[in-house]
Design an enzyme around this catalytic site. Sequence first.
Site, mmCIF file in Angstrom:
data_model
loop_
_atom_site.group_PDB
_atom_site.id
_atom_site.type_symbol
_atom_site.label_atom_id
_atom_site.label_comp_id
_atom_site.label_asym_id
_atom_site.label_seq_id
_atom_site.Cartn_x
_atom_site.Cartn_y
_atom_site.Cartn_z
ATOM 1 N N HIS A 30 0.702 -1.002 0.011
ATOM 2 C CA HIS A 30 0.195 0.087 -0.177
ATOM 3 C C HIS A 30 0.748 1.446 -0.014
ATOM 4 C CE1 HIS A 30 -3.454 3.198 1.293
ATOM 5 N NE2 HIS A 30 -3.605 2.346 1.034
ATOM 6 N N ARG B 151 -7.298 9.551 -0.013
ATOM 7 C CA ARG B 151 -6.747 10.311 -1.218
ATOM 8 C C ARG B 151 -8.202 10.499 -2.194
ATOM 9 N NH1 ARG B 151 -3.723 6.342 -3.545
ATOM 10 N NH2 ARG B 151 -3.584 4.859 -1.777
#
Length: 471
Positions: free
Chosen positions: A251, A274
């Site tokens: 990740h 995000r």
Amino acid sequence: MTSVVPFHNVAKSGAIVVGSGLAGLTAACQLISHDIPVHLLERSAKPGGNSIKASSGINGAPTKYQPVSDDSFYSDTVASAGKAMSSMTTQREKLISTLTNKSSASISWLVDTKGVDLSKVAQLGGHTHPRTHRGVGQNPPGFAIISTLLKSLKESPLFHLRTACTVTKVLQTGGRVTGVEFTYPDGGKEEIHGPVIFAAGGFAGDAEGMLATYRPDLAGYPSTNDPRPGMQTLLTAVGGQLIDMDMVQVHPTGFIDPEKPLLPLKFLAAEVIRGEGGILLMNGKRFVNELDTREKVTNAIVTMPSNSTYPRQWSVQVVLDEGVYNAAKSHIDFYIWKGLIRKSKIADLDTNALGSIQQYAAVAAGEVPDPFGRAFFANWKLTDPTPQSVVYVGNVTPVLHFTMGGVVINEKSEVLREGEEKIEGLWAAGEITGGVHGGNRLGGSSLLECVVFGRIAGDQCAEYIQKSKPQ
Ligand SMILES: Cc1cc2nc3c(=O)[nH]c(=O)nc-3n(C[C@H](O)[C@H](O)[C@H](O)COP(=O)(O)OP(=O)(O)OC[C@H]3O[C@@H](n4cnc5c(N)ncnc54)[C@H](O)[C@@H]3O)c2cc1C
């Protein structure tokens, strides 16, 4: 000490589930819905596994919260799986169509049957549409789902949970799985007999063991997963096959805690940050489409020089404006409380940051195209950034997060031997399985796989038990 629960005492009426993450709890719920007693074995003192930490949400399309016709979930998943699709193509396609076709029913099961709030929908990296569901309240989705399922299970007299016991062997008689052996921390050993659903999770927290075997190049990376050994070997010992074991998802954003920057277990900086409009900066400059797949975002980071060798980490900043903060407030307030994100001003960031944020604000306002190809800006509201503009900032680095590989199952959650023959009496669901995500899992699809294949495993195992009951 070995005490044996005779086969006929369990098998005729009950099933064994190994692991109390989302896959195991879902399978248990489904078994109980068929009036089948469940013996759930969990190695930790507390149930919930890595599932309880899930923070971005669960995918589904279409749903009552995402009613737009969305045929692209299947093609997004195939695109994200990448080159892996060129082997075992038909089997993978069946798994992916099962995952995506049953996503709508899975969300509806959680919301309408179990009462979980999943009314907020966001778009995560690699998805062409918003389809990742979470609730509006304070609780992250993993906690909300796990606590709701556990509560409902504990209300059933058919549910028997044993914690702090580790399954060490799958028992087989004449090619059919007939139970498991497990141990207690004091060394005590027991067997329990019956058909088995294995839901013991992945191996991203097994840095010294399976990760070192299958991906030695990732040695030294920090992880978001609880440190524990991978359990796929227990299933290969009874004939199960493995697939995609070298496919490990890193990740792009695990928080570097300023108080303990070198701790290898990292807190995930959820993708929703995000997804809601946040950006990534390195030396004050954007360098990637933040909504690209995790693999692409991670690759963009790790091709640059790292700033620590153990753990191997990079220094990237995640930056949000007030709009993103308000949209993901429950997450961000939690991160601020944990000291992982701080409220700041653009003037306090790297000298390049002001220009980068001004350019992003113009892109988000539709004035200029994004040089990195980002097309979705969600709740970014800051239109005229100045040095005094308020931003929220955290330091992040790539972390081992998810293992795509695992035991081979079919679309009925049956564990397969070589030649696609099923192993009778054995099913698997969740991260212990492989093939569903190919080379890269889309965010939100792991919780989904637990629900889809956990429910199928529960149904199949219930049918197996009902058929084997004396008429
Ligand atoms: C921080 C974090 C955030 C995430 N966020 C998301 C998200 O927002 N959306 C999403 O889709 N995915 C997310 N994921 C991934 C997802 O949570 C996991 O892949 C998924 O929950 C795995 O569920 P599982 O039931 O297969 O395994 P787990 O939840 O890991 O449960 C496995 C259980 O089995 C037990 N166990 C293991 N071995 C044995 C044994 N031998 N005997 C008995 N018990 C055993 C373990 O102790 C554990 O409790 C996230 C993961 C992490 C770490």
